[in-house]
Design an enzyme around this catalytic site. Sequence first.
Site, PDB file in Angstrom:
ATOM      1  N   PRO A   2       0.764  -1.227   0.000  1.00  0.00           N
ATOM      2  CA  PRO A   2       0.000   0.000   0.000  1.00  0.00           C
ATOM      3  C   PRO A   2       0.807   1.297   0.000  1.00  0.00           C
ATOM      4  CG  PRO A   2       0.019  -0.967   2.210  1.00  0.00           C
ATOM      5  CD  PRO A   2       0.992  -1.703   1.375  1.00  0.00           C
ATOM      6  N   GLU A   3       0.949   1.932  -1.144  1.00  0.00           N
ATOM      7  CA  GLU A   3       1.258   3.365  -1.172  1.00  0.00           C
ATOM      8  C   GLU A   3       0.041   4.029  -1.791  1.00  0.00           C
ATOM      9  OE1 GLU A   3       5.255   4.629  -2.179  1.00  0.00           O
ATOM     10  OE2 GLU A   3       6.086   2.746  -1.441  1.00  0.00           O
ATOM     11  N   LYS A  52      -2.937   7.661   1.777  1.00  0.00           N
ATOM     12  CA  LYS A  52      -3.085   6.228   1.970  1.00  0.00           C
ATOM     13  C   LYS A  52      -4.397   5.889   2.676  1.00  0.00           C
ATOM     14  CE  LYS A  52       1.928   6.161   2.262  1.00  0.00           C
ATOM     15  NZ  LYS A  52       3.067   6.152   3.196  1.00  0.00           N
ATOM     16  N   ARG A 128      -5.508  16.945   8.343  1.00  0.00           N
ATOM     17  CA  ARG A 128      -4.135  16.713   8.793  1.00  0.00           C
ATOM     18  C   ARG A 128      -3.291  15.975   7.759  1.00  0.00           C
ATOM     19  NH1 ARG A 128      -3.536  11.682  10.345  1.00  0.00           N
ATOM     20  NH2 ARG A 128      -5.147  10.484  11.436  1.00  0.00           N
ATOM     21  N   ASN A 173       7.613   4.197   1.049  1.00  0.00           N
ATOM     22  CA  ASN A 173       9.042   3.903   1.013  1.00  0.00           C
ATOM     23  C   ASN A 173       9.583   3.654  -0.397  1.00  0.00           C
ATOM     24  OD1 ASN A 173      11.437   3.721   2.416  1.00  0.00           O
ATOM     25  ND2 ASN A 173      11.273   1.500   2.687  1.00  0.00           N
ATOM     26  N   ARG A 269      12.144   3.424   8.358  1.00  0.00           N
ATOM     27  CA  ARG A 269      12.099   2.487   7.245  1.00  0.00           C
ATOM     28  C   ARG A 269      13.489   2.354   6.654  1.00  0.00           C
ATOM     29  NH1 ARG A 269       7.177   2.025   5.628  1.00  0.00           N
ATOM     30  NH2 ARG A 269       7.870  -0.090   5.379  1.00  0.00           N
TER      31      ARG A 269
END
Length: 283
Positions: A2-3, A52, A128, A173, A269
């Site tokens: 998941p990105e 996301k 946010r 990442n 990461r």
Amino acid sequence: MPEGHTIHRLAAEHRARFLDRPVRASSPQGTFAAGAALIDGRELTAAEAHGKHLFLGFGPAGWVHVHLGLFGRYELHEPSGGDGAPPPPPLPTVRLRLEHPRGGHADLRGPTACALITEPEKQALHDRLGPDPLRPPDAPGNDPERAWARISRSRTSIAALLMDQKVISGVGNVYRAEVLFRHGVDPYLPGKLLPRETWLAIWSDLTALMREGVRLGRIDTVRPEHTPEAMGRPPRVDDHGGEVYVYRRTAHPCLICTTPIRTAPLATRNLFWCPTCQPPHPQ
DNA sequence: ATCCGATGTCAAT
DNA sequence: TTGACCTCGGATC
């Protein structure tokens, strides 16, 4: 998985399969059983993504907020067999199953978040999150200048800033490592030392790369002239299915200069980069 | 059979 | 900075 591209693709899939259709909802895993009961039989009225985060609208019942986290996965299935044949029963770890006779079914497993929220709670989440390269340029607040305002004032490394969802949303990442490589940027460069034109080029590149990610359902970042075929090197299929320059390629030489790809932890990461193509900034 | 890491994030320290 | 959480699959024994 998941990105941001994964989530935007999921939003589109949900619209294609379930929009304006009454869906059956269940939660065999149990954690979301009460929420599933509240939406069971209702029509999906909207499905959208921000970064996301996935938002599934069920009219007056509110929104199902889904965040896949690191391990969450969706499986989408076509309607099974003949007319009205029921789908196979969900595995016990399925947190949320949505189904419709003509839309097939969607199974969600292992998400960090799956909860029924109100419109104001949804708005608070949008507020946010930073601008998202995959949201329309005219969406409220979706302006790369907002990200630039923070980056250009920050001593934090650009690699950490790209992972901060309050600065820019949807990048994870893989995209952070790949986009920094594509622009020859040292991951450790403090945001305030990044040239403005480089930031704007990175944003526009992310827009194109992530749109392609939505279209293909995987992350491909290697330019045609650098593919293994074009470079006369053996082709490599990456674990995540796409072709990339640096992400998890530490055992391999850089596709452009053959320097070994480096890795180091950064912002919780593993970061990957080529020390030659992305030379360190002075001191 | 067991371990470990993974495209993520938050709260507690 | 660390630990917790969610689940699965590939590597290792």
